[in-house]
Design an enzyme around this catalytic site. Structure first.
Site, PDB file in Angstrom:
ATOM      1  N   ASP A  80      27.977  12.480 -16.655  1.00  0.00           N
ATOM      2  CA  ASP A  80      28.087  11.179 -15.995  1.00  0.00           C
ATOM      3  C   ASP A  80      29.535  10.728 -15.863  1.00  0.00           C
ATOM      4  OD1 ASP A  80      25.331  11.298 -16.097  1.00  0.00           O
ATOM      5  OD2 ASP A  80      25.127   9.166 -16.534  1.00  0.00           O
TER       6      ASP A  80
ATOM      7  N   CYS B  22      23.752  15.671 -23.205  1.00  0.00           N
ATOM      8  CA  CYS B  22      24.297  14.541 -22.459  1.00  0.00           C
ATOM      9  C   CYS B  22      23.235  13.710 -21.749  1.00  0.00           C
ATOM     10  CB  CYS B  22      25.397  15.016 -21.524  1.00  0.00           C
ATOM     11  SG  CYS B  22      26.897  15.463 -22.460  1.00  0.00           S
ATOM     12  N   ASP B  23      23.716  12.681 -21.072  1.00  0.00           N
ATOM     13  CA  ASP B  23      22.953  11.472 -20.751  1.00  0.00           C
ATOM     14  C   ASP B  23      21.532  11.671 -20.227  1.00  0.00           C
ATOM     15  OD1 ASP B  23      25.498  10.625 -21.333  1.00  0.00           O
ATOM     16  OD2 ASP B  23      25.542   9.095 -19.787  1.00  0.00           O
ATOM     17  N   LYS B  24      21.365  12.334 -19.086  1.00  0.00           N
ATOM     18  CA  LYS B  24      20.037  12.425 -18.471  1.00  0.00           C
ATOM     19  C   LYS B  24      19.303  13.687 -18.889  1.00  0.00           C
ATOM     20  CE  LYS B  24      21.466   8.769 -16.616  1.00  0.00           C
ATOM     21  NZ  LYS B  24      22.794   8.863 -17.232  1.00  0.00           N
TER      22      LYS B  24
ATOM     23  N   CYS C  96      30.486  12.120 -25.881  1.00  0.00           N
ATOM     24  CA  CYS C  96      31.537  11.121 -26.095  1.00  0.00           C
ATOM     25  C   CYS C  96      31.276  10.270 -27.338  1.00  0.00           C
ATOM     26  CB  CYS C  96      31.680  10.256 -24.854  1.00  0.00           C
ATOM     27  SG  CYS C  96      32.075  11.226 -23.389  1.00  0.00           S
TER      28      CYS C  96
ATOM     29  N   GLU D  21      25.528   4.337 -12.162  1.00  0.00           N
ATOM     30  CA  GLU D  21      26.128   3.558 -13.246  1.00  0.00           C
ATOM     31  C   GLU D  21      27.365   2.837 -12.730  1.00  0.00           C
ATOM     32  OE1 GLU D  21      24.917   6.092 -17.229  1.00  0.00           O
ATOM     33  OE2 GLU D  21      26.990   6.116 -16.547  1.00  0.00           O
TER      34      GLU D  21
ATOM     35  N   SER E 150      26.733   2.392 -17.772  1.00  0.00           N
ATOM     36  CA  SER E 150      27.000   3.445 -18.748  1.00  0.00           C
ATOM     37  C   SER E 150      26.751   2.910 -20.146  1.00  0.00           C
ATOM     38  CB  SER E 150      28.458   3.891 -18.620  1.00  0.00           C
ATOM     39  OG  SER E 150      28.872   4.599 -19.762  1.00  0.00           O
TER      40      SER E 150
END
Length: 553
Positions: free
Chosen positions: A78, A119-121, A193, A441, A467
């Site tokens: 992202d 990670c995110d998704k 992160c 985002e 985010s």
């Protein structure tokens, strides 16, 4: 075993021949076939260390008596996709990932799955697949990144020291040399992160849900512990297959309530609202959006995590990790099974001590309410979401003048051009699941807002999302979205908007008769993307308040 469908009987001679063509010896054919869905890519720091973890997972599977097969799953960063066309694709990949895992597992009749993600998704997409398939599954999240290190003990994190630093440079607060120092130190190596952004929040919630082993959610990507967890997960999946333990036995209503409470207690990413709703839907669990707000009012925030607070993931891990949070939340946590075999309360009872500087007792919270609030009002009849843990006291109740932008890019140009001033409410619309498409985002605008020093005098509302690194008075997920003719589409420049987080209100201060007149002349704009898979996605995706899932209904 499911895999007997492709392994047993004279009619499966061609199937066995193909399997042997991969190098599988006859002596291994009777073992459980375990698929390892790996999202390795060297495009993303959160995923570059997965090759090593794959080896440990495979060793664990063989040690447990299974046979491992790897297959690839795509991953989008992202941070790299942020602020341009690429962000349209981020949330939609969640659906692709779920569909891909389902397709491979069903086509090859795998007995069980290890889902290697970070990670995110990618993590929610994997969990959606696990719930949908309901075959034995365990999740391994690859772990958070260490904080960047500077002189005199300074610690760097990705969002604060890149997106916000960029705005500070633009405002003349730091010079080009300092900005370069930030860029060079914000991401020191592998891992997701460093703060409680979406990837790390989802890793924590995966462990809380019971789908990964203890400490998996917080163990650093560079640690030997992460490798031992990967090995143990490989062993455990074979045990889960033999005992018939499947995700829907674990992903109960109680498990989701526990995950929401932990999310609220830590002040996690608002994206988790979308993801938990989507995962619950796949698991057959009724989880209305209002649940988050009900639990938020009775769950104190007990940790001050970056980006809004001082602590990093490495601090949370050292302080006790997820089980430490469960222990501090005490009786509010419901008993729910986990892949380990112990229940959540049994796991919490194993914790001897917690560093209460990082994970505070509920009697001495950071804030009396949880990190996320759900707002309703004539601007958001179906709801809107705010990460209230990142909102300063002066902005918890705010009234300002609408500044309307029909895309993120237009809003960014106004912010960077100095056209947004104290008392404004930045309205970014046509960025919802359908209108975006993909519900981008808004990290660049929110980070710019904070970097310019406007976080205590300007609010931002959008039908897009934020985010996990977002902080400040930013309200997203406004439903219905503008592309569906929601009230946010009717806002005009100069209108007054009132934000009241304590009372859960988001109001457009315009008479209903005027809104009715505006509604009568509203025309849906042309789709921003008319070709490719996003054009198909926009036609079948649901609203944010239902998790922005794709449906054939």
């Amino acid at each position: 075993m499911r895999s007997d469908t492709i392994k047993q009987g004279i009619e499966r001679t061609p199937h066995r021949a193909l399997i042997k063509g991969t190098g599988v010896p006859q002596s291994e054919m009777a073992k459980p076939f375990i698929g390892v869905a790996t999202s390795f890519t060297d495009l993303i720091p959160g995923h570059v260390g997965m090759r090593d973890l794959e080896r440990f997972i495979e060793k664990g599977i063989h040690s447990g008596g299974g046979y491992a097969f790897f297959f690839g799953i795509p991953g989008v960063c992202d941070g790299i996709a942020m602020g341009h066309k690429g962000m349209h694709y981020s949330l939609p990949t969640r659906e692709l990932i779920a569909d891909m895992v389902e397709s491979v597992a069903e086509a090859h009749r795998l007995d069980g799955l290890v889902l290697l993600t970070n990670c995110d998704k990618i993590t929610p997409g994997m969990l959606m697949a696990a719930a949908r398939l309901d075959i034995p599954t365990i999740v391994v999240t690859a772990g958070p990144m260490m904080a960047g290190r500077g002189v005199e003990g300074r610690r760097f994190s990705f969002v604060t020291d890149t997106f916000e630093a960029m705005a500070r440079y633009k405002a003349g607060v730091i010079d080009a040399k300092e900005l370069q120092v930030c860029e060079d130190n914000a991401c020191p190596g592998m891992g997701s992160c460093q703060g409680l952004f979406t990837a790390n929040t989802m890793a924590i919630l995966t462990e809380t849900l019971g789908m990964s082993l203890p400490r998996c959610g917080t163990a650093l990507a560079v640690s030997a512990l992460k490798r031992r967890i990967a090995f143990a997960s490989g062993e455990k999946i074979v045990d889960l297959v033999r005992n018939g333990v499947t995700p829907r036995q674990i992903l109960t209503r109680a498990a989701f309530e526990n995950a929401i409470r932990v999310d609220l207690a830590l002040g996690g990413s608002s994206n988790t609202v979308l993801h938990l709703l989507a995962i619950a839907r796949e698991a057959g669990v009724d989880l209305p959006l209002e649940t988050f707000d009900i639990l938020s009012k009775e769950t104190p925030q007990i940790a001050s995590m970056n980006p809004a607070g001082e602590y990093f993931m490495e601090d949370l891990d050292a302080a006790g990790g997820v089980v430490g949070v469960l222990k501090q939340l005490g009786g509010t946590i419901k008993d729910s099974p986990t892949v380990l075999g112990l229940t959540t309360r049994e796991l919490a009872s194993t914790v001897e001590s917690v560093d209460e500087r990082v994970i505070r007792p509920v009697s001495d919270p950071v804030k009396k309410e949880g990190g996320i609030a759900v707002l309703f009002g004539n601007l958001a009849p179906k709801g809107a979401v705010v990460k209230q843990s990142g909102v300063s006291a002066p902005m918890m109740q705010f009234e300002g003048t609408a500044r309307c932008f029909d895309s993120e890019e237009l809003a960014m140009a106004a912010l960077m051009g100095g056209k947004i001033t104290s008392g404004d409410v930045v309205v970014i619309r046509y960025e919802g699941p359908k209108g975006g498409p993909g519900m981008r985002e808004m990290l660049a605008p929110t980070a710019t807002l904070m970097g310019l020093g406007l976080g205590d005098s300007v609010a931002l509302v959008t039908d897009g999302r934020f985010s996990g690194g977002t902080r400040g008075p930013c309200i997203g997920h406004i439903s219905p979205e503008a592309a569906e003719g929601g009230p946010i589409a009717l806002v005009e420049e100069g209108d007054r908007i009132r934000l009241d987080i304590p009372n859960r209100k988001l109001e457009l201060l315009v008479d209903e008769s005027i809104l009715a007149e505006r509604r009568s002349r509203w025309v849906a704009p042309e789709p921003k993307i008319k070709t490719g898979w996003l054009a198909r996605y926009a036609k079948v995706v649901t609203s944010a308040y239902t998790g922005a899932v794709t449906t054939a209904e």
